[in-house]
Scaffold this active site. Structure first.
Site, short mmCIF file in Angstrom:
data_model
loop_
_atom_site.label_atom_id
_atom_site.label_comp_id
_atom_site.label_asym_id
_atom_site.label_seq_id
_atom_site.Cartn_x
_atom_site.Cartn_y
_atom_site.Cartn_z
CG HIS A 1 -0.40 -0.07 2.53
ND1 HIS A 1 0.49 0.87 2.98
CD2 HIS A 1 -0.57 -0.95 3.56
CE1 HIS A 1 0.84 0.58 4.21
NE2 HIS A 1 0.22 -0.53 4.59
CG HIS B 1 4.03 -1.63 2.26
ND1 HIS B 1 2.74 -2.05 2.10
CD2 HIS B 1 4.40 -2.01 3.51
CE1 HIS B 1 2.34 -2.68 3.19
NE2 HIS B 1 3.33 -2.67 4.07
CB CYS C 1 0.96 -8.05 21.76
SG CYS C 1 -0.04 -7.58 20.32
CB CYS D 1 3.60 -6.60 18.74
SG CYS D 1 2.51 -5.22 18.85
CB CYS E 1 -0.94 -4.47 22.67
SG CYS E 1 -0.05 -3.93 21.21
CG HIS F 1 -1.97 -4.99 17.58
ND1 HIS F 1 -0.61 -4.99 17.78
CD2 HIS F 1 -2.16 -5.30 16.28
CE1 HIS F 1 -0.02 -5.32 16.65
NE2 HIS F 1 -0.93 -5.51 15.73
CE LYS G 1 -0.90 2.35 12.70
NZ LYS G 1 -0.49 1.69 13.90
CE LYS H 1 -6.64 -6.23 4.41
NZ LYS H 1 -6.55 -7.63 4.71
N1 MSP Z 1 8.54 -7.00 8.64
C1 MSP Z 1 8.76 -5.82 9.43
C2 MSP Z 1 10.06 -5.18 9.07
C3 MSP Z 1 11.26 -6.05 9.21
S1 MSP Z 1 12.70 -5.24 8.67
C4 MSP Z 1 13.92 -6.23 9.12
C5 MSP Z 1 7.62 -4.84 9.21
N2 MSP Z 1 6.91 -4.98 8.08
S2 MSP Z 1 5.67 -4.05 7.63
O1 MSP Z 1 5.09 -4.69 6.47
O2 MSP Z 1 4.80 -3.81 8.72
O3 MSP Z 1 6.31 -2.72 7.13
C6 MSP Z 1 6.52 -1.62 7.98
C7 MSP Z 1 7.09 -0.53 7.14
O4 MSP Z 1 6.20 -0.22 6.04
C8 MSP Z 1 7.26 0.80 7.84
O5 MSP Z 1 8.44 0.86 8.63
C9 MSP Z 1 7.32 1.73 6.64
O6 MSP Z 1 8.52 1.56 5.97
C10 MSP Z 1 6.20 1.17 5.78
N3 MSP Z 1 4.90 1.70 6.17
C11 MSP Z 1 3.77 0.98 6.42
N4 MSP Z 1 2.75 1.84 6.68
C12 MSP Z 1 3.17 3.11 6.61
C13 MSP Z 1 2.55 4.38 6.63
N5 MSP Z 1 1.28 4.53 6.89
N6 MSP Z 1 3.32 5.47 6.39
C14 MSP Z 1 4.63 5.38 6.05
N7 MSP Z 1 5.24 4.19 5.99
C15 MSP Z 1 4.62 3.05 6.47
O7 MSP Z 1 7.44 -3.98 10.03
#
Ligand code: MSP
Length: 642
Positions: A18, A21, A126, A129, A143, A146, A295, A298
């Site tokens: 999304h 990412h 949790c 997490c 938590c 969550h 935030k 879904k």
């Molecule tokens: N799998 C772990 C990371 C392991 S790294 C060794 C994880 N994954 S995640 O799918 O939850 O991705 C988190 C990351 O996605 C955030 O740190 C950021 O890079 C990006 N983002 C997800 N949602 C976001 C926003 N709403 N805004 C900006 N970036 C965010 O955590």
């Protein structure tokens, strides 16, 4: 040759890619491209994180085995990036056999060093997490992320002696201001190190989780997902003796959002210290994108799909908007209105108009050929000097992860060139036959536009190439000398033919989907649609609502609001919750004392008439009356409604 390495977090395969990412990955791509332009030897890593409870749960929900599910979602990430013009050097999956082997090797190294011990631990776990929380970290017993009550687990596990390395980590952060940036996150980490941190639990017994990397020294356990995932940054480079590791690790930068600061700033460096690996060079932390002040989630239905935005408004505007709109480090709010505004004002108006004007005038006055340049007048030289300074500053800010400021500087120069067109009035010079000045002005403009187009390659690669093509130059990455660009204004060869027009960034209108359109004419239609097709929610969505029973300890009228009461409700937490309820017309405050109620406890706090409400008391409206929801038997405050 200098090397540069940038990584994104590896994304969990429990959700499709999304906006969040896409942002991190586009930032990594842009920074990497800047270093490519500077002729550095670069490596850009992204990938997917595939082990642990979360993935098992998501796979089960989809009726697939964890690996099959991970294959499916991982490929969605892998395939999404080229659509966004993201050119990563490698895509790692934590289920790759090379990664698994590397994690086991790393664990053995730390184990042999004596930094892993077996112990018993009880804590609040949790599952969302996938970690234990201390009492202090919980918020109202829930938590903090969550807003769910964690499960108390007591089990035997392996622990990493993280606390042994904290003093050295603190010293490193203090001595290397660049290690964690922006500053607010550096301070946040120093604050964390002042808290009582405990050793890190790095295993999960197979009796409750098998989807993970087996510990090389105990086959009854798998590795904690973070201890596995963080190692991707070096396993992808072939640690310990791979050529890529030797070449790229010294220039390593990790890019993450603030949600995963602690694992990257505390777990990972201490793990590296224990294994005797040099620390990464820099951690760069950005804020969160919110949508309508919330935030993305879904359940709120506000998740922004990058491809939808690209389809509606184009890729270059989308990438530009993300980099321009968010001050790196702070949260930013995403809206299509803001995206369209930026597109129309910055791209269509400022840059688009400038390009169209310059090309049209070159065609009109010089038959489409770049003119010769001779000695510049002071006014023309001033523009050149301002351009060189601006571009230099842009490169510096961009390299420093200050994208929005960098683009601001570049756009100020674009504005300056537009004004220069007006002030030097080439049409007058043409009319008056002042050919030499006209040639100089047009050369200054054309070369300025070429430099701008080149410097925009990290932000919008295809549009940059196209604009350069319109200026009669081919983009050849191997021949670009970005670091030399600051020393000259002579990049364009006189006599080269330019395009007749540019039209790269047409103005766009806001495209709203049916359900985003303003209320009014469609309202009736929407209402009849919802009544005939009742909206279904999944059980997972329902589970997100934390509804608990509570007892009203106190009720008072809210000053100046004839419908509202402020209640203090015991819901089994340390402190009673303050909740504002619209019950004043139906109940005297005294009637409510001691009543059992049902409370939605994880509703986001809201200020109502100056009083913050931390939840909602559930009631049914019955004619003019309100009937409070309660239970038939009476329960302990805090009992979950399911
Ligand atoms: N799998 C772990 C990371 C392991 S790294 C060794 C994880 N994954 S995640 O799918 O939850 O991705 C988190 C990351 O996605 C955030 O740190 C950021 O890079 C990006 N983002 C997800 N949602 C976001 C926003 N709403 N805004 C900006 N970036 C965010 O955590």
């Amino acid at each position: 040759m200098d090397s540069f390495f940038v990584s994104t977090p590896i994304y969990y395969v429990n959700a499709r890619p999304h906006l969040g990412h896409a942002y991190t990955t586009i930032v990594a791509d842009s920074v990497n491209r800047l270093h490519r332009l500077r002729q550095k030897d670069t490596f850009f890593l992204t990938g997917t994180d595939e082990h642990g409870d979360k993935i098992v749960e998501a796979a089960e929900k989809n009726g697939l085995a964890p690996k099959d599910y991970a294959d499916k979602i991982s490929s969605l990430f892998k395939e999404a990036w080229p659509w966004l013009e993201v050119e990563n050097s490698a895509f790692i999956r934590t289920t790759d056999p090379e990664h698994v082997q590397c994690v086991q090797r790393f664990l053995n190294t730390v184990y042999e060093k004596g930094d892993i011990y077996f112990g018993e631990y009880g804590g609040h776990y949790c599952f969302g997490c996938e970690r234990f929380y201390t009492d202090k970290e919980l918020r109202g017993g829930l938590c903090p992320d969550h807003l769910e009550k964690p499960r108390y687990l007591q089990e035997k596990n392996y622990f990493f002696r993280m606390t042994d390395y904290l003093p050295a980590l603190k010293e490193h952060i203090q001595n290397n201001p660049d290690f964690i940036q922006p500053e607010r996150y550096r301070n946040e980490v120093l604050g964390m190190l002042g808290d009582e941190l405990t050793d890190l639990c790095i295993s999960r017994p197979k009796s409750r989780l098998t989807w993970g990397i087996e510990l090389p020294f105990d086959s009854d356990y798998v590795t904690y997902v973070w201890f596995d995932a963080l190692i991707n940054y070096i396993s992808a480079l072939g640690w310990p003796d791979g050529e890529a590791f030797r070449k790229y690790w010294p220039g390593a930068h990790h890019l993450v959002a603030k949600d995963i600061l602690k694992p990257h700033a505390v777990f990972w460096p201490t793990m590296l210290m224990s294994a005797g690996v040099d620390l990464y060079k820099g951690l760069r932390v950005h804020g969160y994108w919110t949508v309508q002040e919330a935030k993305m989630s879904k359940s709120l239905g506000n998740v922004v799909q990058p491809m939808d935005m690209v389809e509606k408004y184009g890729l270059a505007p989308f990438r530009y908007f993300l980099l321009r709109e968010m001050q790196f480090g702070l949260d930013a709010s995403f809206s299509e209105e803001a995206l369209v505004n930026r597109l129309n004002s910055d791209l269509a108006n400022d840059l688009g108009n400038l390009s169209n004007r310059i090309l049209a005038m070159t065609n009109k006055y010089f038959q489409g050929l770049v003119p010769e340049k001779s000695e510049l007048s002071p006014e023309d030289q001033e523009v050149v000097d301002a351009g060189l300074t601006a571009l230099d500053e842009y490169v510096r800010l961009f390299g420093d992860f200050q994208f929005s400021r960098g683009l601001g500087v570049l756009w100020a120069f674009i504005g300056r060139l537009n004004k220069y067109v007006d002030a030097s009035a080439p049409w007058v010079l043409y009319k008056e036959g002042r050919t030499e000045r006209l040639q100089n002005v047009m050369y200054v403009l054309l070369e300025g536009l070429r430099k701008i187009a080149l410097h925009l390659w990290p932000v919008m690669p295809s549009s940059s190439r196209e604009l350069l093509g319109q200026l009669g130059t081919d983009f050849d990455l191997h021949r670009v000398e970005l670091d030399q660009e600051g020393g000259h204004w002579t990049g364009l060869t006189p006599g080269v033919r330019v395009a007749e027009k540019s039209n790269l960034f047409p103005r766009r209108e806001l495209v709203l989907k049916q359900d985003q359109k303003p209320r009014g004419s469609e309202k009736k239609q929407r209402e009849s649609e919802t009544s005939s097709r009742e909206e279904l929610v999944s059980f997972e969505d329902f589970k997100k609502l934390n509804m608990v029973t509570g007892r009203v300890l106190q009720a008072d009228k809210v000053q100046g609001a004839d419908k509202l009461l402020k209640l203090e409700v015991d819901i089994g937490e340390k402190e009673p919750r303050s909740i504002v309820a619209g019950l004043a017309r139906q109940f005297d405050p005294g009637d409510l004392h001691g009543r059992e109620v049902v409370v939605l406890a994880n509703l986001a706090p809201r200020k109502i008439r100056g009083v913050t409400s931390h939840g909602m008391v559930l009631a049914v409206s019955h004619g003019q009356d309100m009937v409070l929801l309660t239970t038939t038997e009476g329960t302990e405050p805090g009992s979950r409604v399911s």
